[in-house]
Design a protein around this motif. Structure first.
Motif, PDB file in Angstrom:
ATOM      1  N   LEU A 111       1.795   1.731  -5.313  1.00 39.14           N
ATOM      2  CA  LEU A 111       0.341   2.218  -6.251  1.00 39.14           C
ATOM      3  C   LEU A 111       0.703   2.786  -7.451  1.00 39.14           C
ATOM      4  CD1 LEU A 111      -1.811   3.226  -3.120  1.00 39.14           C
ATOM      5  CD2 LEU A 111      -1.800   1.015  -4.253  1.00 39.14           C
TER       6      LEU A 111
ATOM      7  N   THR B  93      -8.592   3.788   1.260  1.00 43.68           N
ATOM      8  CA  THR B  93      -8.105   3.715   2.775  1.00 43.68           C
ATOM      9  C   THR B  93      -6.975   4.481   3.314  1.00 43.68           C
ATOM     10  OG1 THR B  93      -8.848   1.367   2.412  1.00 43.68           O
ATOM     11  CG2 THR B  93      -7.468   1.896   4.290  1.00 43.68           C
ATOM     12  N   GLN B  94      -6.052   4.524   2.463  1.00 42.96           N
ATOM     13  CA  GLN B  94      -4.602   5.412   2.912  1.00 42.96           C
ATOM     14  C   GLN B  94      -4.877   6.777   2.751  1.00 42.96           C
ATOM     15  OE1 GLN B  94      -1.851   3.847   3.867  1.00 42.96           O
ATOM     16  NE2 GLN B  94      -2.818   2.158   3.821  1.00 42.96           N
TER      17      GLN B  94
ATOM     18  N   THR C 267      -7.227   1.042  -2.216  1.00 40.45           N
ATOM     19  CA  THR C 267      -6.043   1.203  -1.139  1.00 40.45           C
ATOM     20  C   THR C 267      -6.098   2.513  -1.046  1.00 40.45           C
ATOM     21  OG1 THR C 267      -4.844  -0.878  -2.328  1.00 40.45           O
ATOM     22  CG2 THR C 267      -3.800   0.669  -1.036  1.00 40.45           C
TER      23      THR C 267
ATOM     24  N   ASP D 279       0.771  -1.080  -0.200  1.00 40.81           N
ATOM     25  CA  ASP D 279       0.135   0.038  -0.089  1.00 40.81           C
ATOM     26  C   ASP D 279       0.867   1.305  -0.129  1.00 40.81           C
ATOM     27  OD1 ASP D 279       1.157  -0.129   2.685  1.00 40.81           O
ATOM     28  OD2 ASP D 279      -0.933  -0.069   3.512  1.00 40.81           O
TER      29      ASP D 279
END
Length: 282
Positions: A54, A86-87, A83, A49
């Motif tokens: 990414l 979320t991040q 991802t 992540d």
């Protein structure tokens, strides 16, 4: 490509840059091999992540896109989007970019409902974070209109296209390329509803402005000329349509070559029109 901010990233960036060079040359298989290598190594050294990981996954997805490998593209883009949600959060520009990429992939597969759902989300997020008149917001709104257009939802598409066109006229100017694109999109929507006179009025405007601002040989100008020629053909102005398309074909042969697919397609249409006209006169 973003600059590396760690030794691990720096160690992979040269390979990633080489892959990017291969992409620019259309050497997709060679680019893919390097991108897979960088992606897998960065997953191990930086984590699945990590932003750099990414980024490389997104680059690989882009390479799949250029090969028409939509399902593989979709799988990677969903991973990147979720991802980043979320991040970084759902409102982060990188997350919205991921959503935009996935929407295009859905669009390319004819998955209009899925594309529309993402485009509505992006549009609403950008309205809040950037403002309703921001260029990126207007692009999201315009893309939604294209998705509606591809579903034959003409009235909904038209309403949005008028909104985008008028806002771009105010914010960017009547002769800005983005404004001209909006005008051409609205003209196409009129054309698809057989509202040829309204389409003609807008296409003439786009052609004349494009000639002045972009040049008579610019690809956008040639596209506008072609659209106007087809509109004239639809309303029975055959002589005008043939003359304009003939001019367009001559310019395209000079600019992009006689064997380019666009040139060949327009040349074929021109021959059909000329043959039909000769049969009428015979």
């Amino acid at each position: 490509m973003e600059s590396p901010d760690s030794e691990a990233e720096d160690g992979h960036s040269s390979i990633a840059n080489l892959a990017a060079n291969f992409c620019n040359q259309g050497r997709w298989e060679e680019a893919e091999e390097l991108q897979v290598q960088v992606m897998e190594t960065s997953m191990i050294t930086l984590g699945e992540d990590h932003p750099f990981t990414l980024l490389n996954i997104a680059n690989l997805a882009s390479t799949y896109t250029n090969q028409g490998r939509w399902k593989e593209t979709e799988q990677l883009e969903v991973l990147v989007m979720e991802t980043r949600k979320t991040q970084l959060g759902v409102d982060h520009p990188d997350t919205l970019t991921s959503m935009a990429n996935l929407a295009v992939t859905f669009w390319s597969q004819g998955l209009w409902a899925e594309a529309e759902q993402l485009q509505v989300q992006m549009m609403e997020k950008r309205k809040i974070t950037l403002g309703k008149d921001h260029p990126d917001t207007l692009t999201s709104i315009a893309n939604l209109a294209v998705t509606l257009w591809n579903q034959g939802r003409w009235e909904e598409a038209e309403k949005i296209e008028v909104q985008v066109m008028e806002t771009r006229k105010t914010k960017l100017g009547a002769d800005h390329p983005d404004t001209l694109t909006s005008i051409a999109n609205l003209a196409s929507t009129y054309w698809d509803q057989s509202r040829f006179e309204e389409a003609e009025h807008l296409f003439v405007q786009v052609v004349e402005t494009s000639k002045t601002k972009l040049g008579e040989d610019h690809p956008s100008t040639l596209t506008s000329m072609t659209n106007l020629a087809f509109t004239w053909k639809s309303i029975g102005r055959n002589a005008n349509a043939i003359a304009l398309l003939r001019d367009c074909v001559a310019k395209q042969q000079r600019v992009i070559g006689p064997d380019h697919p666009e040139t060949l397609a327009k040349s074929s249409a021109l021959r059909e029109w000329e043959t039909a006209e000769l049969n009428i006169c015979a």
